[in-house]
Every structure is written in structure tokens, then in C-alpha cells.
Design a protein around this motif. Structure first.
Motif, PDB file in Angstrom:
ATOM      1  N   GLN A   1      -0.981  -2.369  -3.799  1.00 55.41           N
ATOM      2  CA  GLN A   1      -1.968  -1.320  -3.563  1.00 55.41           C
ATOM      3  C   GLN A   1      -3.386  -1.880  -3.670  1.00 55.41           C
ATOM      4  O   GLN A   1      -3.786  -2.388  -4.716  1.00 55.41           O
ATOM      5  CB  GLN A   1      -1.769  -0.211  -4.598  1.00 55.41           C
ATOM      6  CG  GLN A   1      -2.834   0.863  -4.618  1.00 55.41           C
ATOM      7  CD  GLN A   1      -2.717   1.821  -3.442  1.00 55.41           C
ATOM      8  OE1 GLN A   1      -1.669   1.967  -2.836  1.00 55.41           O
ATOM      9  NE2 GLN A   1      -3.816   2.469  -3.099  1.00 55.41           N
TER      10      GLN A   1
ATOM     11  N   CYS B   1       0.002  -4.822   4.888  1.00 56.17           N
ATOM     12  CA  CYS B   1       0.051  -3.550   4.137  1.00 56.17           C
ATOM     13  C   CYS B   1       1.352  -3.437   3.362  1.00 56.17           C
ATOM     14  O   CYS B   1       1.390  -2.915   2.260  1.00 56.17           O
ATOM     15  CB  CYS B   1      -0.066  -2.363   5.080  1.00 56.17           C
ATOM     16  SG  CYS B   1      -1.608  -2.319   5.990  1.00 56.17           S
TER      17      CYS B   1
ATOM     18  N   CYS C   1       0.861  -1.186   0.000  1.00 62.38           N
ATOM     19  CA  CYS C   1       0.000   0.000   0.000  1.00 62.38           C
ATOM     20  C   CYS C   1       0.895   1.233   0.000  1.00 62.38           C
ATOM     21  O   CYS C   1       1.831   1.321   0.776  1.00 62.38           O
ATOM     22  CB  CYS C   1      -0.891  -0.007   1.250  1.00 62.38           C
ATOM     23  SG  CYS C   1      -1.767   1.539   1.485  1.00 62.38           S
TER      24      CYS C   1
ATOM     25  N   CYS D   1      -8.496   0.624   1.689  1.00 57.98           N
ATOM     26  CA  CYS D   1      -7.696   0.236   2.850  1.00 57.98           C
ATOM     27  C   CYS D   1      -8.171  -1.125   3.343  1.00 57.98           C
ATOM     28  O   CYS D   1      -9.368  -1.347   3.523  1.00 57.98           O
ATOM     29  CB  CYS D   1      -7.832   1.272   3.974  1.00 57.98           C
ATOM     30  SG  CYS D   1      -6.890   0.828   5.445  1.00 57.98           S
TER      31      CYS D   1
ATOM     32  N   CYS E   1       1.438   5.615   7.718  1.00 61.32           N
ATOM     33  CA  CYS E   1       0.156   5.194   8.273  1.00 61.32           C
ATOM     34  C   CYS E   1       0.324   4.577   9.659  1.00 61.32           C
ATOM     35  O   CYS E   1       1.244   3.797   9.897  1.00 61.32           O
ATOM     36  CB  CYS E   1      -0.487   4.165   7.329  1.00 61.32           C
ATOM     37  SG  CYS E   1      -2.104   3.604   7.880  1.00 61.32           S
TER      38      CYS E   1
ATOM     39  N   HIS F   1      -7.808  -2.192   6.150  1.00 61.82           N
ATOM     40  CA  HIS F   1      -8.225  -2.073   7.545  1.00 61.82           C
ATOM     41  C   HIS F   1      -9.455  -1.202   7.716  1.00 61.82           C
ATOM     42  O   HIS F   1      -9.694  -0.654   8.788  1.00 61.82           O
ATOM     43  CB  HIS F   1      -7.081  -1.500   8.393  1.00 61.82           C
ATOM     44  CG  HIS F   1      -5.863  -2.358   8.384  1.00 61.82           C
ATOM     45  ND1 HIS F   1      -5.885  -3.679   8.774  1.00 61.82           N
ATOM     46  CD2 HIS F   1      -4.592  -2.098   8.010  1.00 61.82           C
ATOM     47  CE1 HIS F   1      -4.676  -4.192   8.649  1.00 61.82           C
ATOM     48  NE2 HIS F   1      -3.865  -3.260   8.168  1.00 61.82           N
TER      49      HIS F   1
ATOM     50  N   TRP G   1       1.515   3.146   3.391  1.00 63.27           N
ATOM     51  CA  TRP G   1       1.917   2.521   4.650  1.00 63.27           C
ATOM     52  C   TRP G   1       3.035   3.238   5.406  1.00 63.27           C
ATOM     53  O   TRP G   1       3.002   3.321   6.634  1.00 63.27           O
ATOM     54  CB  TRP G   1       2.178   1.011   4.500  1.00 63.27           C
ATOM     55  CG  TRP G   1       3.512   0.588   3.872  1.00 63.27           C
ATOM     56  CD1 TRP G   1       3.699   0.118   2.619  1.00 63.27           C
ATOM     57  CD2 TRP G   1       4.800   0.583   4.489  1.00 63.27           C
ATOM     58  NE1 TRP G   1       5.010  -0.170   2.384  1.00 63.27           N
ATOM     59  CE2 TRP G   1       5.718   0.111   3.516  1.00 63.27           C
ATOM     60  CE3 TRP G   1       5.287   0.929   5.765  1.00 63.27           C
ATOM     61  CZ2 TRP G   1       7.078  -0.013   3.777  1.00 63.27           C
ATOM     62  CZ3 TRP G   1       6.658   0.800   6.012  1.00 63.27           C
ATOM     63  CH2 TRP G   1       7.525   0.335   5.020  1.00 63.27           C
TER      64      TRP G   1
ATOM     65  N   ALA H   1      -0.586   0.621   9.706  1.00 65.71           N
ATOM     66  CA  ALA H   1       0.129  -0.281   8.799  1.00 65.71           C
ATOM     67  C   ALA H   1       0.641  -1.522   9.524  1.00 65.71           C
ATOM     68  O   ALA H   1       1.152  -1.432  10.633  1.00 65.71           O
ATOM     69  CB  ALA H   1       1.287   0.449   8.149  1.00 65.71           C
TER      70      ALA H   1
END
Lengths: 326, 306
Positions: free
Chosen positions: B282, B277, B264, B295, B270, B297, B267, B273
Motif C-alpha cells: 500500500q 500495483c 495497493c 496512488c 481499479c 499513478h 487494485w 492497476a
């Protein structure tokens, strides 16, 4: 009474402060400096006109008497005083060698040089404008690269060489132009002028079209160009209004300057092509230490230069408000 | 470079695009108006549909009929968007006259009406002016006038208020909203300021490092963001800052093209993360609450908020 009768009124004062008039005043100041330089420089060259005219056998007394006759006796400041006083009355003096008034010599020779200048500049615009635009639009293609190389080669070629080459090609091989000479009268004179003009343009066109090319390239990355594309502006309007017109200022300024240099190129060109213009006259006059004639030619052709640059500035202000005289 | 962005809007709808500098907002807009090649870019895959017509890869000739006519565009640095050597009138009249056969006089009257429409007083005077004689706010209004001159169905405004001071910003936003209603235009508003978009738009798309990371109704995104980046954008807003405390900034720098991290792209900056991640590529947009989020999450974010 607040304002005196016959005095300068507020309106006249405002007019006098007008930017164009101020620029004109500057031009006159430049012309004055030019006159001073012309006067001093020719006197810096060793050699005495009286001695040159009289030859080796002249006595000291002869030379002094002859100097008086020619009006070049006395100190430099007193000579300058007399020169300026005469100039103000419009009297440019008399050629030392031919005893002919300077103004009448210039009057005979100037038209040839003027015609050469005008022909050259018209040709310059006609060639440099399309070349510069094309070189900018197609700069990433073979044309753009060929243009860069060709322009460099042409600029680096001295005019006396390219002139001879052109004579060989157009006058000897193809017979489209006379080898040398001149006949007055438009349009017949163009036959004698186009080759000399082309020769000078061997230097002018590459320089000017490159200036134009680089300003168009610069303009094309401006925000307002993309904004115009996004608005849907297209066709000649887009090219003229958004690419060419905002890019012209440096080219026109340079054109004004180069138009001026044509006058000095003309010296060489007129010798190569045997044109009876100011250039050839000037070279002879310097050789003979013909003070009044040299001064007259340098001053008058200088005025021409000043006038041309002034005109270029005016045209620029009209085309591009950012370049307006302030 | 953009590799994952999906944007659709209906007539009369207003969609916002938000993200940091370099996230691909402007590139996306340029793709929508077909001027990507000027920036040395092109559309490799994907479609641009407008009124049922696919425009991606359409020839320049087709685009010419679209630009200005169907899609109006207010470019980002529009303070430099006016030609310095032409008057406002020349530039407006040329936009108007492009619509059809119209006499000079008609086009002129139309230009006056346009200037009045974007709420500039003394229209006649402004028409005779050139760019450098106008203030920033006026120039922006003139650019808006030029953008709506041909009555487009869609108006794209790329950061229309960024270069302006705060009071003028408000006026310009109000003007755009008003014009949109009057002229029945759809709107795409680009901004790096979420507050601006919340005010004007119905829907919003959040972009980060060339990908859309969250999209949905403005209310949903501002109430319950489902992507950590969106939340970070909200938290870092000046108007939400608690007095006396430092403004919360998003840690780290925005990822730029060529230095996108594996996994991602968000991350490294973030708080949520984890191993997944960093490992997986992505994520694509997936439904999360009332919106779409990229996301993995997103669910956890929903729980955290309760």
C-alpha cells in the motif's frame, strides 16, 4: 339537555378509560377467575368433608344431614351461586373443621405470611440489585464466572434442602436464628423471619440478579450509552441513568411475579420453619377438605398476588416510560 | 482496522472524511474521542494530539476532561443516541451542569437556549419530551445541542445526516455550518457522500480499506482527483449523473478487514492497476498537484485529464 342530570359526564368517562383503571379492571377480572378456580379445584379432589369429619361408622343419612349443615349440599352450580352471593356480602363462610369464620382465621395467619413476603422481597432487592450490577460490570473477570456457576447451583437446590442446611448453619452451629417458631410484633419477628426469607432468596436472588445482569449487558451496547460517555457523562449519574434505570423493567416485572410465588414457597418454608402462616393453614385445610377455608385462602392470597403484580407494573411505568401501562 | 491515516486541522477549520462503509471512518473518530476500547480495539501506534497534548494511550481520567468539554461528538446512529427513559431536559442539563457550578434554574435556562440555538421551536415542550416522542430530525438536533452544550473547540460529526431524509439533511448541514461559525469550532465531518463534504468543508481526506488514499483542499480533490478511488467516488455521485444513463458504480465490493489484497488495496477495483500495483505494498501519501495521493499513478491521472 345534552347530558342527563346525574348521568356519567364526559370527564368521568375519560377517567374510566384511564389505562391504570383499565389495568385495575383486568386485575379484578383475574381475581374473579381465581375465585372460580379455587371453588372448582377443591371440589375436584376426591373425598367428602362430611365423610371425613364423621368417620367410617357414619350412616348415609348422617352424611346427607351433615352436608346440609355444612352448606355443601345441592348441585355444584347452586353451591357456587350461594358462595358468590355470600362473598359479595363479605362473608367468606365458616371453616368446616373449626367452625371459625374463614376471615378471622386468615386475619390471624395472613400477617405472618405477609411479613415473610415483605422480609423476603426487601432481602431480594438488597441482594439481587448489587449482585446483578456487579455481575454485569465484572462479567469478564473471575467474579463473573463464579457468579454464573454459583447462581446455577443455587437455583438448582430445592428450598427444603437449602432451608435445612441454613438451619444447620445459622441456628444450630452459630445460633444466630431460632430453629423454628414465631413471635408476632415488629421488629422482634425479624429474628424469626430472616432465615426463612434467606432460604427463599436462595432461589429468587440468583434468578433475579441474572435477569438484571443480562439486561444491563444488553443496555450497555445501546447507542445512547456510548453517546453519554462521549458527552462526558460520568459517575453515579452514568451508572444509574444510563445503565441501571433503562435495564430495570424486566427485573421489576419478574420481582412482582416472584413476590407472588413467595406465597406458594411459603407453604414449604412455613412447614420447615414452623411458621404459623397461611401456607401451613392451607395444607391442613386441603387435607381436611375444608372447602370454605381453602377457597378463602386461595382467593385472598391470589388477590395479594394480583395486587403485587399490579404494583410492579406501576413502578415500572414510573421508572421506564417504555413500560408504562397503556 | 486502520493502519495509515493522518489527519490534522487548525482551529476553525473544517475537515471532511469520506469513504465507503467499513473504510475505518468511524474507528478513526472513536480513536479521536478515546472510546476505542469499548469496540475491542486500541491504538497500537501513532499519536492523537489535541491542543498540544498527546492523548493516545492517555488514562481514562484525562479523556473525561476532554470528552464533551473540549471535543463535542455527534455519533453515527444518533437517532438512538438519546436515553429512552430520560427527558431531553435531564440529558441536556446534565451535559451543561458538567461545565461547572451552576444552579438547576441556570442550567435549565441554558438548556432552553441550547434548544433554541439548534433551531427547534417550542423549546419548553421539547425539553419535557422523551426520545420516542421526537422526529428523527428533532432527535438529531437535540444530539447536536448535547454535543455543543459545553462549548467544545472541536466538533466531530459522524455521518450526521445518513439516517435522515433529504430535506432534513440539508437543514442539519446548514445548522452545523452555522453553529461552527457562531461558536468558533473546528469541525471533522464524516460522510460517505463527497457532495456533503464539498459543501461544508475546506479540506478532505479520502479513506479506503483503513488507509487514507488522498487528502487535500476540497476544491482540488473535486476538480482534479489524484487517486482513482476519489475519482470513482465523484463519478458515482447521483447529482453528477447524466440523465437517461445508468449511474456509474465502482466495480466490486469494498475490501474488508482480513481480506485486504496484497499490494495497493484498491487494485482489484481499479482501472489503472498494473503489475506494480499488485506487487508493491500500500503506497504512502505523496504530494500530487495541490494535494496528497497514495496512488503510484497520480502523475498519469493528471496527464489523462488534460
Amino acid at each position: 339537555m345534552t347530558s342527563s342530570p346525574g348521568g356519567i359526564g364526559a370527564r368521568t368517562l375519560r377517567l374510566l378509560r384511564h389505562p391504570v383503571l383499565r389495568r385495575l379492571a383486568q386485575a379484578f377480572f383475574v381475581a374473579f377467575l381465581l375465585m372460580v378456580f379455587a371453588f372448582l379445584l377443591i371440589r375436584l379432589i376426591p373425598g367428602d368433608p362430611a365423610m371425613i369429619l364423621l368417620g367410617d361408622e357414619a350412616t348415609e343419612e348422617d352424611v346427607i344431614a351433615y352436608r346440609k349443615l355444612l352448606g355443601i349440599d345441592g348441585s355444584i352450580p347452586s353451591q357456587f351461586g350461594r358462595y358468590v352471593a355470600n362473598l359479595v356480602r363479605g362473608d367468606f363462610g365458616v371453616s368446616i373443621r373449626s367452625r371459625e369464620p374463614v376471615l378471622s382465621i386468615v386475619g390471624k395467619r395472613l400477617p405472618v405470611s405477609l411479613w415473610l413476603t415483605v422480609t423476603t422481597i426487601v432481602m431480594t432487592i438488597g441482594l439481587a440489585l448489587p449482585l446483578g450490577v456487579a455481575a454485569a460490570l465484572y462479567r469478564r473477570t473471575w467474579f463473573g464466572h463464579a457468579f454464573q456457576i454459583g447462581a446455577s447451583v443455587m437455583v438448582a437446590t430445592p428450598v427444603f434442602f437449602s432451608g435445612l442446611l441454613l438451619i444447620l448453619l445459622f441456628a444450630v452451629q452459630v445460633n444466630l436464628a431460632p430453629i423454628a417458631g414465631y413471635h408476632a410484633g415488629f421488629p422482634a419477628n425479624l429474628y424469626y423471619l430472616w432465615l426463612p426469607a434467606l432460604t427463599i432468596n436462595f432461589v429468587l436472588v440468583p434468578v433475579l440478579s441474572r435477569i438484571l445482569q443480562s439486561s444491563i449487558v444488553e443496555t450497555s451496547s445501546e447507542e445512547f450509552v456510548e453517546a453519554a460517555i462521549i458527552r462526558g457523562t460520568q459517575g453515579w449519574r452514568f451508572y444509574w441513568r444510563y445503565l441501571l434505570r433503562p435495564s430495570l423493567a424486566p427485573t421489576i416485572a419478574a420481582l412482582g411475579y416472584f413476590a407472588a410465588t413467595v406465597v406458594s414457597y411459603a407453604v414449604i418454608i412455613e412447614i420447615i420453619f414452623n411458621l404459623p402462616g397461611l401456607g401451613m393453614t392451607l395444607v391442613d385445610a386441603v387435607r381436611n377438605r375444608d372447602y370454605p377455608l381453602v377457597q378463602g385462602i386461595v382467593f385472598l392470597s391470589g388477590l395479594l398476588v394480583v395486587g403485587l403484580t399490579f404494583m410492579a407494573d406501576l413502578v415500572n411505568g414510573w421508572l421506564d416510560p417504555r413500560a408504562k401501562i397503556r | 482496522m486502520i493502519d495509515a491515516a493522518n489527519l490534522s486541522l487548525d482551529r476553525r477549520q473544517a475537515v471532511g472524511i469520506v469513504g465507503e462503509s467499513g473504510s475505518g471512518k468511524t474507528m478513526l473518530c472513536r480513536a479521536l474521542i478515546g472510546t476505542l476500547p469499548r469496540h475491542g480495539a486500541k491504538i497500537v501506534s501513532g499519536t492523537v494530539r489535541f491542543d498540544g497534548q498527546d492523548l493516545a494511550g492517555a488514562p481514562e481520567r484525562v479523556w473525561r476532561g476532554i470528552r464533551g468539554r473540549e471535543i463535542g461528538y455527534i455519533p453515527q446512529s444518533s437517532l438512538a443516541g438519546l436515553n429512552p427513559v430520560l427527558t431531553v431536559e435531564t440529558q441536556l442539563v446534565e451535559s451543561i451542569a458538567a461545565v461547572g457550578s451552576m444552579s438547576r434554574q441556570q442550567a435549565r435556562e441554558e438548556a432552553v437556549a441550547l434548544i433554541e440555538r439548534v433551531q427547534i421551536p417550542r423549546a419548553e415542550q421539547v425539553l419535557k419530551a422523551r426520545s420516542h416522542e421526537l422526529s428523527g430530525g428533532m432527535r438529531q438536533r437535540v444530539m447536536i445541542a448535547a454535543a455543543i452544550a459545553q462549548g467544545p473547540k472541536l466538533l466531530i460529526a459522524d455521518e450526521p445526516t445518513t439516517a435522515l431524509d433529504v430535506t432534513i439533511q440539508r437543514e442539519i448541514l446548514n445548522l452545523i455550518t452555522q453553529l461552527r461559525q457562531e461558536l468558533n469550532m473546528a469541525l471533522i465531518l464524516v460522510s460517505h457522500d463527497l457532495a456533503v463534504i464539498e459543501e461544508v468543508c475546506d479540506e478532505v481526506m479520502v479513506m479506503y480499506a483503513g488507509a487514507s488514499v488522498e487528502a487535500g483542499p476540497v476544491a482540488a480533490l473535486s476538480k482534479a482527483p489524484r487517486h482513482p478511488y476519489t475519482r470513482a467516488l465523484r463519478v458515482s455521485r447521483v447529482d453528477r449523473a447524466a440523465p437517461g444513463r445508468d449511474l456509474e458504480a465502482i466495480p466490486g465490493d469494498a475490501a474488508s478487514v482480513g481480506s485486504w489484497p496484497a499490494g495497493c488495496r484498491f487494485w482489484p477495483r481499479c482501472g489503472l492497476a498494473d503489475e506494480a500495483c499488485r506487487r508493491d505494498s500500500q503506497p504512502a501519501l505523496m504530494p500530487a498537484g495541490e494535494q496528497l495521493s497514495a496512488c503510484i499513478h497520480a502523475e498519469r491521472m493528471a496527464e489523462m485529464e488534460q
